[in-house]
Design a protein around this motif. Structure first.
Motif, PDB file in Angstrom:
ATOM      1  N   ALA A  47       0.816  -1.211   0.000  1.00 23.09           N
ATOM      2  CA  ALA A  47       0.000   0.000   0.000  1.00 23.09           C
ATOM      3  C   ALA A  47       0.850   1.262   0.000  1.00 23.09           C
ATOM      4  O   ALA A  47       0.498   2.257  -0.641  1.00 23.09           O
ATOM      5  CB  ALA A  47      -0.934   0.001   1.211  1.00 23.09           C
ATOM      6  N   TYR A  91      -0.894  -3.207  -6.294  1.00 26.70           N
ATOM      7  CA  TYR A  91      -1.307  -1.807  -6.305  1.00 26.70           C
ATOM      8  C   TYR A  91      -2.724  -1.623  -5.745  1.00 26.70           C
ATOM      9  O   TYR A  91      -3.062  -0.548  -5.253  1.00 26.70           O
ATOM     10  CB  TYR A  91      -1.234  -1.242  -7.722  1.00 26.70           C
ATOM     11  CG  TYR A  91       0.140  -0.733  -8.093  1.00 26.70           C
ATOM     12  CD1 TYR A  91       0.460   0.608  -7.957  1.00 26.70           C
ATOM     13  CD2 TYR A  91       1.122  -1.603  -8.560  1.00 26.70           C
ATOM     14  CE1 TYR A  91       1.726   1.075  -8.291  1.00 26.70           C
ATOM     15  CE2 TYR A  91       2.394  -1.146  -8.898  1.00 26.70           C
ATOM     16  CZ  TYR A  91       2.684   0.201  -8.758  1.00 26.70           C
ATOM     17  OH  TYR A  91       3.943   0.670  -9.075  1.00 26.70           O
ATOM     18  N   ALA A  93      -3.815  -2.985  -3.118  1.00 25.67           N
ATOM     19  CA  ALA A  93      -3.780  -3.008  -1.656  1.00 25.67           C
ATOM     20  C   ALA A  93      -3.984  -1.622  -1.059  1.00 25.67           C
ATOM     21  O   ALA A  93      -4.546  -1.486   0.028  1.00 25.67           O
ATOM     22  CB  ALA A  93      -2.446  -3.599  -1.183  1.00 25.67           C
ATOM     23  N   ARG A  94      -3.547  -0.579  -1.763  1.00 23.08           N
ATOM     24  CA  ARG A  94      -3.674   0.782  -1.218  1.00 23.08           C
ATOM     25  C   ARG A  94      -5.131   1.159  -1.027  1.00 23.08           C
ATOM     26  O   ARG A  94      -5.537   1.587   0.065  1.00 23.08           O
ATOM     27  CB  ARG A  94      -2.976   1.775  -2.141  1.00 23.08           C
ATOM     28  CG  ARG A  94      -3.096   3.227  -1.695  1.00 23.08           C
ATOM     29  CD  ARG A  94      -2.271   4.136  -2.574  1.00 23.08           C
ATOM     30  NE  ARG A  94      -0.851   3.781  -2.529  1.00 23.08           N
ATOM     31  CZ  ARG A  94       0.088   4.328  -3.295  1.00 23.08           C
ATOM     32  NH1 ARG A  94      -0.256   5.247  -4.188  1.00 23.08           N
ATOM     33  NH2 ARG A  94       1.354   3.959  -3.187  1.00 23.08           N
ATOM     34  N   GLU A  95      -5.942   0.996  -2.067  1.00 22.77           N
ATOM     35  CA  GLU A  95      -7.345   1.361  -1.956  1.00 22.77           C
ATOM     36  C   GLU A  95      -8.092   0.431  -1.014  1.00 22.77           C
ATOM     37  O   GLU A  95      -8.944   0.879  -0.235  1.00 22.77           O
ATOM     38  CB  GLU A  95      -8.008   1.352  -3.338  1.00 22.77           C
ATOM     39  CG  GLU A  95      -7.567   2.497  -4.236  1.00 22.77           C
ATOM     40  CD  GLU A  95      -8.319   2.495  -5.553  1.00 22.77           C
ATOM     41  OE1 GLU A  95      -8.965   1.471  -5.862  1.00 22.77           O
ATOM     42  OE2 GLU A  95      -8.263   3.509  -6.272  1.00 22.77           O
ATOM     43  N   LEU A  97      -6.914  -1.354   1.608  1.00 21.93           N
ATOM     44  CA  LEU A  97      -6.568  -1.058   2.998  1.00 21.93           C
ATOM     45  C   LEU A  97      -7.103   0.303   3.422  1.00 21.93           C
ATOM     46  O   LEU A  97      -7.490   0.487   4.582  1.00 21.93           O
ATOM     47  CB  LEU A  97      -5.057  -1.122   3.194  1.00 21.93           C
ATOM     48  CG  LEU A  97      -4.413  -2.511   3.091  1.00 21.93           C
ATOM     49  CD1 LEU A  97      -2.922  -2.421   3.388  1.00 21.93           C
ATOM     50  CD2 LEU A  97      -5.068  -3.486   4.053  1.00 21.93           C
ATOM     51  N   GLU A 245      -8.508  -2.022  -7.246  1.00 23.94           N
ATOM     52  CA  GLU A 245      -9.066  -2.399  -5.937  1.00 23.94           C
ATOM     53  C   GLU A 245      -9.563  -3.829  -6.015  1.00 23.94           C
ATOM     54  O   GLU A 245     -10.131  -4.252  -7.022  1.00 23.94           O
ATOM     55  CB  GLU A 245     -10.203  -1.437  -5.577  1.00 23.94           C
ATOM     56  CG  GLU A 245     -10.654  -1.528  -4.134  1.00 23.94           C
ATOM     57  CD  GLU A 245     -11.814  -2.473  -3.957  1.00 23.94           C
ATOM     58  OE1 GLU A 245     -11.906  -3.114  -2.886  1.00 23.94           O
ATOM     59  OE2 GLU A 245     -12.616  -2.624  -4.898  1.00 23.94           O
TER      60      GLU A 245
END
Length: 294
Positions: A47, A91, A93-95, A97, A245
């Motif tokens: 993230a 990529y 994982a950022r949205e 989490l 996502e």
């Protein structure tokens, strides 16, 4: 007559250095929390700095390599546009989490306000809040979230608010019970008997002890929020493509599930992994807190 003093032999392995050695420390750490922490750390790195885990572009289209199965070149395979699925999961994982943390934080914030007001207020306020929570409990979390997203439109922000509002009643009921239990405990009554002010008792005794379970609840809630948000996205109420996502990846991959199973399995495994890891850490922290209390 001479006496011989026998000096007992010391076992180097039983000294302080052995107890603090890395090998002994690793043996003392339970396996499940250690693995869970490693999984959570991996997704946190994904993230914050996904470029450390992959060098590919999550939006780069390569139609010549569309729907390639998992292999050495593409560990998770490729999607219908030839994009590397592993890179998109990393990529994404950022949205995912962000939704989990944001929804859990919002739910806990609302729950603290309602739970404390109900637990410390009079009978009238407690009755109003309790009846309101019972009404909200009558509706499933997913139904409330779907209603909110349908009204305000799909986005990361609406997913955070929708899941946060849907899960807040459960946390509020728990906090209310904790506040009531601590409020009528012996040490709180003793503090009142010693002449401490109401605010001092609340600040030093009621709030710290009533909010202590939240440390474990937050870790449990993050995994649950990610699952709820992914469910919304799978139903077409999540962020719009080509967002990576995880729920959006599941929604996009269901059209090819008979041809490319990896489009559903790989993002699904990521959701399961972070949910199980967060839940395992939550249970571990909860046990540690219960042991410290006893």
């Amino acid at each position: 007559m001479t006496t011989t003093t026998l000096t007992p032999k010391t076992n180097p392995a039983s000294g302080p250095q052995a107890r603090t050695s890395p090998a002994a420390w690793l043996r003392a750490v339970p396996l499940a929390p250690a693995v869970s922490a490693a999984v959570v750390l991996f997704f946190v790195i994904a993230a914050i700095a996904p470029q450390l885990l992959t060098h590919r572009d999550p939006f780069a289209i390569d139609l010549a390599n569309a729907l390639q199965p998992p292999g050495l070149a593409h560990p998770f395979g490729t999607d219908q546009s030839g994009r590397d699925l592993y890179t998109r999961v990393v990529y994404g994982a950022r949205e995912s989490l962000l939704i989990g943390l944001g929804a859990t934080g919002l739910a806990i914030g609302i729950a603290v306000i309602l739970g404390v007001a109900s637990g410390l207020g009079g009978r009238l306020l407690d009755g109003v809040v309790s009846r309101g929570l019972e009404v909200l409990f009558a509706f499933p979390v997913l139904l409330l979230a779907m209603l909110f997203v349908t009204i305000y439109g799909p986005s990361v922000t609406t997913q955070i608010v929708a899941v946060g509002l849907g899960t807040a009643p459960g946390y509020a009921r728990m906090i209310r019970g904790q506040v009531l239990a601590v409020r009528h405990s012996g040490y709180v009554e003793a503090a009142h008997a010693l002449g401490h002010s109401r605010w001092t008792v609340l600040r030093q005794h009621v709030f710290p002890n009533a909010m202590r379970p939240l440390v474990a609840v937050v870790t449990l809630g993050i995994g649950q929020s990610i699952v709820w948000a992914s469910g919304l996205a799978f139903l077409g109420l999540g962020v719009a493509p080509p967002s990576p996502e995880w729920g959006a990846l599941l929604d996009a991959g269901r059209m090819f599930i008979t041809r490319a199973w990896w489009l559903e399995v790989m993002p699904g495994l990521a959701i399961v992994a972070i949910a199980l890891a967060a839940t395992s850490l939550g249970h571990f922290i909860q046990k540690k807190l219960e042991g410290a209390q006893s």
